[in-house]
Design a protein around this motif. Structure first.
Motif, short mmCIF file in Angstrom:
data_model
loop_
_atom_site.label_atom_id
_atom_site.label_comp_id
_atom_site.label_asym_id
_atom_site.label_seq_id
_atom_site.Cartn_x
_atom_site.Cartn_y
_atom_site.Cartn_z
N LEU A 244 -6.37 8.86 18.75
CA LEU A 244 -6.59 10.29 18.94
C LEU A 244 -5.43 10.91 19.74
N PHE A 245 -5.00 10.19 20.76
CA PHE A 245 -3.85 10.65 21.55
C PHE A 245 -2.59 10.70 20.68
N LEU A 246 -2.35 9.64 19.91
CA LEU A 246 -1.14 9.59 19.08
C LEU A 246 -1.17 10.64 17.97
N ARG A 247 -2.37 10.93 17.48
CA ARG A 247 -2.49 11.98 16.46
C ARG A 247 -1.84 13.26 16.96
N ASP A 248 -2.14 13.62 18.20
CA ASP A 248 -1.55 14.84 18.77
C ASP A 248 -0.08 14.63 19.15
N ARG A 249 0.21 13.45 19.73
CA ARG A 249 1.54 13.23 20.28
C ARG A 249 2.63 13.20 19.21
N VAL A 250 2.32 12.61 18.04
CA VAL A 250 3.36 12.48 17.01
C VAL A 250 3.15 13.45 15.85
N ALA A 251 2.25 14.42 16.03
CA ALA A 251 1.91 15.32 14.92
C ALA A 251 3.13 15.98 14.29
N LYS A 252 4.11 16.30 15.11
CA LYS A 252 5.28 17.02 14.55
C LYS A 252 6.46 16.09 14.30
N GLU A 253 6.26 14.81 14.50
CA GLU A 253 7.36 13.86 14.27
C GLU A 253 7.44 13.49 12.79
N ARG A 254 8.66 13.24 12.34
CA ARG A 254 8.83 12.91 10.93
C ARG A 254 8.19 11.56 10.57
N PHE A 255 8.09 10.68 11.58
CA PHE A 255 7.55 9.34 11.29
C PHE A 255 6.02 9.29 11.41
N HIS A 256 5.41 10.46 11.55
CA HIS A 256 3.97 10.56 11.73
C HIS A 256 3.18 9.73 10.71
N CYS A 257 3.46 9.95 9.42
CA CYS A 257 2.69 9.24 8.38
C CYS A 257 3.02 7.76 8.36
N LYS A 258 4.27 7.43 8.64
CA LYS A 258 4.64 6.01 8.68
C LYS A 258 3.82 5.28 9.73
N LEU A 259 3.69 5.90 10.89
CA LEU A 259 2.91 5.28 11.98
C LEU A 259 1.44 5.14 11.58
N PHE A 260 0.89 6.20 11.03
CA PHE A 260 -0.52 6.14 10.66
C PHE A 260 -0.77 5.15 9.52
N ASN A 261 0.19 5.06 8.60
CA ASN A 261 0.03 4.08 7.52
C ASN A 261 0.08 2.66 8.05
N LYS A 262 0.88 2.44 9.07
CA LYS A 262 0.95 1.09 9.67
C LYS A 262 -0.39 0.76 10.34
N ILE A 263 -0.93 1.74 11.07
CA ILE A 263 -2.25 1.53 11.69
C ILE A 263 -3.28 1.23 10.61
N LYS A 264 -3.22 1.99 9.53
CA LYS A 264 -4.19 1.82 8.43
C LYS A 264 -4.13 0.41 7.86
N ARG A 265 -2.93 -0.07 7.59
CA ARG A 265 -2.78 -1.42 7.01
C ARG A 265 -3.35 -2.48 7.96
N THR A 266 -3.08 -2.32 9.25
CA THR A 266 -3.56 -3.32 10.21
C THR A 266 -5.07 -3.27 10.35
N VAL A 267 -5.62 -2.07 10.38
CA VAL A 267 -7.09 -1.93 10.46
C VAL A 267 -7.73 -2.57 9.23
N GLU A 268 -7.15 -2.32 8.06
CA GLU A 268 -7.72 -2.90 6.83
C GLU A 268 -7.66 -4.42 6.86
N GLU A 269 -6.63 -4.95 7.48
CA GLU A 269 -6.47 -6.41 7.50
C GLU A 269 -7.39 -7.07 8.52
N TYR A 270 -7.50 -6.48 9.70
CA TYR A 270 -8.19 -7.17 10.79
C TYR A 270 -9.49 -6.51 11.25
N ALA A 271 -9.67 -5.25 10.93
CA ALA A 271 -10.81 -4.53 11.52
C ALA A 271 -11.55 -3.73 10.45
N LYS A 272 -11.68 -4.31 9.27
CA LYS A 272 -12.27 -3.59 8.13
C LYS A 272 -13.64 -3.01 8.48
#
Ligand SMILES: [Zn+2]
Length: 294
Positions: A244-272
């Motif tokens: 939630l913090f990072l959502r706000d912190r990187v909202a305007k950064e170009r790498f925003h989606c890259k970061l969230f996609n990395k979180i998504k892949r890890t959650v799918e792998e370990y925390a489904k």
């Protein structure tokens, strides 16, 4: 069996939230099973030189920071407060009707953090909690298995897209997540888990690691899950608040989606099984920043 695998996995993890390991289990490395966080009377939290708050009538945030760490702490705090969500959560505890939240910095576990020393009033409401930050909490990335959000920041720091203060503020947000989650946990359940987790672990270690043992099944039913499930649920709530913090912190950064996609892949792998709480945050980004998490 999944649970046995998770117990084994736990052996590999650095204790980021080091209060999650009871002193007794720390003394027996082979018995390095998850325990619940220490109770308010636990002595494993570093001693603070300041007195405990006495039966407060209104809440606040007490910052007990040694002079040596004041400059770095202010940098981390400013980073946390640079976001809408960080300011909102800080204000909530600064003006809380009951809860006194103490924040301090300890020598031990320099890259980690912990939350504990919980106290409840006679109405069952949380009135005290303490967050202990490591003195170098702006360094060190915990394992992706239980910390998919904090871990995801690593490549972005190595590419110099973020600094250590973002990592520190993300860890602060993770600990705030623990405080919020425990605020909604009945004291009786928390006490029961503190009492029964060591009993569970002792049987588990003596029965050939058989989680189907009827005694363990009954204990898990009583305390709302086995020790790993209780522990990972808490950690993933911490991670959800970090996200939630990072959502706000990187909202305007170009790498925003890259970061969230990395979180998504890890959650799918370990925390489904816990994906929903992360997906909800991803979806709350707003149309202009919608990434691929659906
Ligand atoms: Zn944690």
């Amino acid at each position: 069996m999944k649970t046995t695998r998770e117990f084994s996995l736990f052996l590999l993890l650095a204790p980021f939230c080091w209060l999650a390991i009871s002193p007794q289990l720390n003394a027996r490395p082979l018995a390095n099973l998850p325990s619940v966080e220490a109770s308010s009377s636990d002595s494993s939290l570093p001693n603070s030189k300041s007195p405990e708050p006495a039966a407060p009538e209104s809440g606040s945030i007490r910052e007990v920071i040694d002079d040596r760490y004041k400059v770095r702490y202010q940098t981390w705090k400013n980073e946390f407060l640079s976001t809408d969500i960080g300011r909102a959560q800080w204000e909530m505890y600064a003006h809380h009707p009951r809860l006194v939240l103490t924040i301090t910095i300890a020598e031990t576990n320099p890259n980690g953090a912990a939350t504990g020393r919980y106290k409840w009033n006679s109405n069952g409401e949380l009135i005290a909690a303490t967050i202990v930050l490591g003195r170098q909490v702006d360094q060190g990335y915990p394992s992706s298995v239980y910390y998919p959000v904090m871990n995801a920041l690593e490549p972005f720091e190595s590419k110099q897209l973020i600094g250590g203060s973002v990592l520190a503020a993300t860890k602060i947000a993770h600990e705030f997540g623990h405080v919020m989650k425990i605020s909604g946990t009945p004291e009786s359940l928390y006490r029961l888990q503190v009492q029964l987790v060591p009993v569970y672990n002792k049987i588990f270690l003596s029965n050939g690691y058989n989680t189907s043992d009827p005694r363990l099944v009954e204990l898990a039913q009583k305390m709302g899950g086995n020790p790993v499930e209780i522990w990972e649920d808490r950690e993933y709530w911490g991670e959800a608040n970090a996200m939630l913090f990072l959502r706000d912190r990187v909202a305007k950064e170009r790498f925003h989606c890259k970061l969230f996609n990395k979180i998504k892949r890890t959650v799918e792998e370990y925390a489904k099984g816990y994906e929903e709480r992360f997906a909800e945050i991803a979806k709350s980004q707003g149309a202009s920043y919608s990434c691929s998490w659906r």
